[in-house]
Write a protein that holds these residues in place. Structure first.
Motif, PDB file in Angstrom:
ATOM      1  N   GLU A 201     -51.674 -11.082  44.952  1.00  0.00           N
ATOM      2  CA  GLU A 201     -50.827 -12.120  45.088  1.00  0.00           C
ATOM      3  C   GLU A 201     -51.416 -13.201  45.823  1.00  0.00           C
ATOM      4  N   SER A 202     -52.321 -12.940  46.795  1.00  0.00           N
ATOM      5  CA  SER A 202     -53.135 -14.132  47.241  1.00  0.00           C
ATOM      6  C   SER A 202     -53.965 -14.767  46.338  1.00  0.00           C
ATOM      7  N   PHE A 203     -54.762 -14.174  45.434  1.00  0.00           N
ATOM      8  CA  PHE A 203     -55.344 -14.769  44.458  1.00  0.00           C
ATOM      9  C   PHE A 203     -54.579 -15.417  43.408  1.00  0.00           C
ATOM     10  N   SER A 204     -53.502 -14.984  43.178  1.00  0.00           N
ATOM     11  CA  SER A 204     -52.596 -15.512  42.132  1.00  0.00           C
ATOM     12  C   SER A 204     -52.173 -16.964  42.300  1.00  0.00           C
ATOM     13  N   LYS A 205     -52.215 -17.270  43.721  1.00  0.00           N
ATOM     14  CA  LYS A 205     -51.905 -18.477  44.266  1.00  0.00           C
ATOM     15  C   LYS A 205     -52.749 -19.649  43.910  1.00  0.00           C
ATOM     16  N   ILE A 206     -53.956 -19.205  43.753  1.00  0.00           N
ATOM     17  CA  ILE A 206     -55.107 -20.116  43.568  1.00  0.00           C
ATOM     18  C   ILE A 206     -54.908 -20.927  42.229  1.00  0.00           C
ATOM     19  N   ASN A 207     -54.924 -22.040  42.173  1.00  0.00           N
ATOM     20  CA  ASN A 207     -54.690 -22.807  41.085  1.00  0.00           C
ATOM     21  C   ASN A 207     -56.224 -22.927  40.144  1.00  0.00           C
ATOM     22  N   ILE A 208     -55.969 -22.167  38.927  1.00  0.00           N
ATOM     23  CA  ILE A 208     -57.215 -22.392  37.926  1.00  0.00           C
ATOM     24  C   ILE A 208     -57.113 -22.852  36.664  1.00  0.00           C
ATOM     25  N   GLU A 209     -58.069 -23.241  36.123  1.00  0.00           N
ATOM     26  CA  GLU A 209     -57.921 -23.573  34.669  1.00  0.00           C
ATOM     27  C   GLU A 209     -59.032 -23.341  33.843  1.00  0.00           C
TER      28      GLU A 209
ATOM     29  N   TRP B 189     -63.110   4.919  52.176  1.00  0.00           N
ATOM     30  CA  TRP B 189     -63.077   5.111  50.563  1.00  0.00           C
ATOM     31  C   TRP B 189     -62.001   4.147  50.244  1.00  0.00           C
ATOM     32  N   ASN B 190     -61.019   4.038  50.787  1.00  0.00           N
ATOM     33  CA  ASN B 190     -59.913   2.994  50.320  1.00  0.00           C
ATOM     34  C   ASN B 190     -59.889   1.839  50.917  1.00  0.00           C
ATOM     35  N   LYS B 191     -60.813   1.538  52.062  1.00  0.00           N
ATOM     36  CA  LYS B 191     -61.139   0.150  52.379  1.00  0.00           C
ATOM     37  C   LYS B 191     -62.113  -0.343  51.200  1.00  0.00           C
ATOM     38  N   MET B 192     -62.895   0.531  51.058  1.00  0.00           N
ATOM     39  CA  MET B 192     -64.012   0.012  50.089  1.00  0.00           C
ATOM     40  C   MET B 192     -63.304  -0.274  48.625  1.00  0.00           C
ATOM     41  N   LYS B 193     -62.376   0.500  48.285  1.00  0.00           N
ATOM     42  CA  LYS B 193     -61.665   0.267  47.028  1.00  0.00           C
ATOM     43  C   LYS B 193     -60.719  -1.173  47.169  1.00  0.00           C
ATOM     44  N   LEU B 194     -60.236  -1.528  48.153  1.00  0.00           N
ATOM     45  CA  LEU B 194     -59.705  -2.698  48.469  1.00  0.00           C
ATOM     46  C   LEU B 194     -60.646  -3.860  48.319  1.00  0.00           C
ATOM     47  N   ILE B 195     -61.791  -3.711  49.065  1.00  0.00           N
ATOM     48  CA  ILE B 195     -63.026  -4.750  48.890  1.00  0.00           C
ATOM     49  C   ILE B 195     -63.495  -5.070  47.581  1.00  0.00           C
ATOM     50  N   GLU B 196     -63.439  -3.959  46.828  1.00  0.00           N
ATOM     51  CA  GLU B 196     -63.877  -4.196  45.209  1.00  0.00           C
ATOM     52  C   GLU B 196     -62.805  -4.883  44.487  1.00  0.00           C
ATOM     53  N   LEU B 197     -61.503  -4.720  44.923  1.00  0.00           N
ATOM     54  CA  LEU B 197     -60.430  -5.268  44.315  1.00  0.00           C
ATOM     55  C   LEU B 197     -60.500  -6.763  44.499  1.00  0.00           C
ATOM     56  N   ALA B 198     -60.925  -7.152  45.842  1.00  0.00           N
ATOM     57  CA  ALA B 198     -60.973  -8.573  46.245  1.00  0.00           C
ATOM     58  C   ALA B 198     -61.925  -9.046  45.648  1.00  0.00           C
ATOM     59  N   GLU B 199     -63.212  -8.439  45.249  1.00  0.00           N
ATOM     60  CA  GLU B 199     -64.427  -9.029  44.619  1.00  0.00           C
ATOM     61  C   GLU B 199     -63.989  -9.254  43.253  1.00  0.00           C
ATOM     62  N   ASP B 200     -63.259  -8.305  42.457  1.00  0.00           N
ATOM     63  CA  ASP B 200     -62.799  -8.494  41.219  1.00  0.00           C
ATOM     64  C   ASP B 200     -62.062  -9.839  41.087  1.00  0.00           C
ATOM     65  N   ASN B 201     -61.023  -9.874  41.964  1.00  0.00           N
ATOM     66  CA  ASN B 201     -60.238 -11.074  41.881  1.00  0.00           C
ATOM     67  C   ASN B 201     -61.118 -12.484  42.193  1.00  0.00           C
ATOM     68  N   LEU B 202     -61.978 -12.365  42.893  1.00  0.00           N
ATOM     69  CA  LEU B 202     -63.051 -13.636  43.341  1.00  0.00           C
ATOM     70  C   LEU B 202     -63.681 -13.913  41.923  1.00  0.00           C
ATOM     71  N   ARG B 203     -64.069 -12.655  41.414  1.00  0.00           N
ATOM     72  CA  ARG B 203     -64.953 -13.052  40.316  1.00  0.00           C
ATOM     73  C   ARG B 203     -64.019 -13.682  39.195  1.00  0.00           C
ATOM     74  N   ALA B 204     -62.912 -13.331  39.060  1.00  0.00           N
ATOM     75  CA  ALA B 204     -61.855 -13.750  37.937  1.00  0.00           C
ATOM     76  C   ALA B 204     -61.591 -15.220  38.342  1.00  0.00           C
ATOM     77  N   SER B 205     -61.621 -15.421  39.491  1.00  0.00           N
ATOM     78  CA  SER B 205     -60.777 -16.869  39.967  1.00  0.00           C
ATOM     79  C   SER B 205     -61.995 -18.003  39.976  1.00  0.00           C
TER      80      SER B 205
END
Ligand code: SF4
Length: 361
Positions: free
Chosen positions: A192-200, A137-153
């Motif tokens: 943190e990993s996603f926050s390092k990506i340069n976005i505009e 369950w916790n792994k799935m929550k992390l995967i979804e968090l990563a997906e949320d970050n991917l969609r935002a970036s």
């Protein structure tokens, strides 16, 4: 000793694999749905059953050929065809002469889930089973968090493909985790990993919400990776269907989930009063909610012949008129062609742009 397999759906396999392996099971993850899966599915599944059933069937054949002999799948409860999904798959595979066992887990019954997982992995301890489920369950929550970050970036990244590279690396790290302790603090690392990506972010970017049948929304192979395609057009995408939300919804163990469900059903009520199976009522309610949250349009994705989504589709014209939100419905099957689907998506995006309701600061 059983060699376990299960349906492929997005990245859920990482959590399932982890649960079974933690309990000492041997696992064969089927290949990602691919052309061969579709060929097998079209050959052996009844023509008019839902595409998810077909793709799962093709995946099961692929997994059995790789050595699996115990299929674990969902089902057992309707009101749509999902209730007899597993049984149909079992009969088709038996008629084809495959030697295997199939366990259907009804995800609406918590106690049954524990019992079935104990049976599948031959584990005696309820405590170990609960721990393994909690880990998955916790792994799935992390995967979804990563997906949320991917969609935002992804729609705003300065270097093409960087968000996906970060995402895939994180997925691999989640997949490699063996003990619960490793999960601690990992959500901070993801953010943190996603926050390092340069976005505009450009003024006036569009926001589109995706609603629809769970498998079709989650599995990029069957929806032509629509989230990525929209991101490439600079569009922010929100996917309203998530596995953890879906499970919270059936188990109702979370007060936040309970109040969100109540709100979504209230929003859908003027158009649809009853749960009709699948995501039907949520597709309507989430679309209305998306409008309130400032989205410019909604894309509904569903398999051809999906009863709950067809009901939602028949209601959408009223929703569009009254709630003033554009909706594009994509009903897909194994004959759908990417070029045709993407042409419709591009036309829809043009339409939203022309409506001039696309200004977000
Ligand atoms: S929700 Fe739709 S696709 Fe899924 S089982 Fe029910 S009818 Fe089939």
């Amino acid at each position: 000793m059983p060699v376990i397999t299960f349906p492929h759906m997005g990245y859920v396999y990482i959590a399932l694999k982890s649960i079974f392996k933690t309990l000492g099971g041997e696992v064969v993850v089927p290949p990602r749905p691919n052309k061969n899966t579709i060929t097998l599915a079209s050959k052996y599944a009844p023509e008019l059953v839902c595409l998810p059933l077909k793709i799962n069937l093709g995946n099961f054949i692929e997994a059995i050929n790789l050595g699996a002999n115990l299929i674990v799948t969902g089902g057992g409860e309707g009101p749509c065809r999902y209730g007899y999904y597993g049984e149909i798959q079992r009969r088709i595979l038996k008629d084809l002469g495959y030697d295997f066992d199939l366990v259907m887990v009804n995800q609406t019954k918590g106690i049954e889930i524990i019992k079935k997982f104990k049976y599948i992995t031959k584990t005696k301890s309820t405590w170990d089973t609960l721990k393994a489920l909690y880990f998955g369950w916790n792994k799935m929550k992390l995967i979804e968090l990563a997906e949320d970050n991917l969609r935002a970036s992804r729609p705003f990244e300065m270097v093409e493909g960087e968000s996906e590279r970060v995402f895939l690396k994180i997925l691999q790290e989640i997949d490699n985790m063996k003990i619960l302790k490793e999960i601690k603090d990992f959500s901070g690392y993801i953010n943190e990993s996603f926050s390092k990506i340069n976005i505009e972010k450009k003024d006036g970017y569009l926001k589109i919400a995706i609603v629809g049948e769970v498998f079709m929304v989650l599995e990029p192979f069957v929806n032509f990776n629509i989230e990525k395609r929209l991101a490439e057009m600079g569009i922010f995408v929100d996917r309203t269907v998530k596995i953890t939300n879906w499970l919270k919804r059936v188990w109702l163990f979370d007060s936040e989930a309970r109040s969100e469900i109540k709100m979504i059903k209230e929003l859908a009520k003027p158009y649809l009063k009853e749960h009709i199976g699948g995501e039907g009522i949520y597709s309507i309610g989430q679309s209305i909610l998306s409008k309130a949250r400032g989205y410019d349009g909604v894309i509904q994705i569903a398999p051809f012949t999906c009863m709950p989504e067809i009901v939602a589709y028949s209601i959408f014209p009223k929703v569009m008129q009254k709630e003033k939100i554009p909706v594009l419905s994509l009903f897909l099957d194994e004959h759908s062609v990417e070029t045709g689907i993407m042409t419709r998506v591009e036309a829809f995006v043009d339409l939203i742009k022309r409506q001039g309701k696309n200004k977000h600061q």
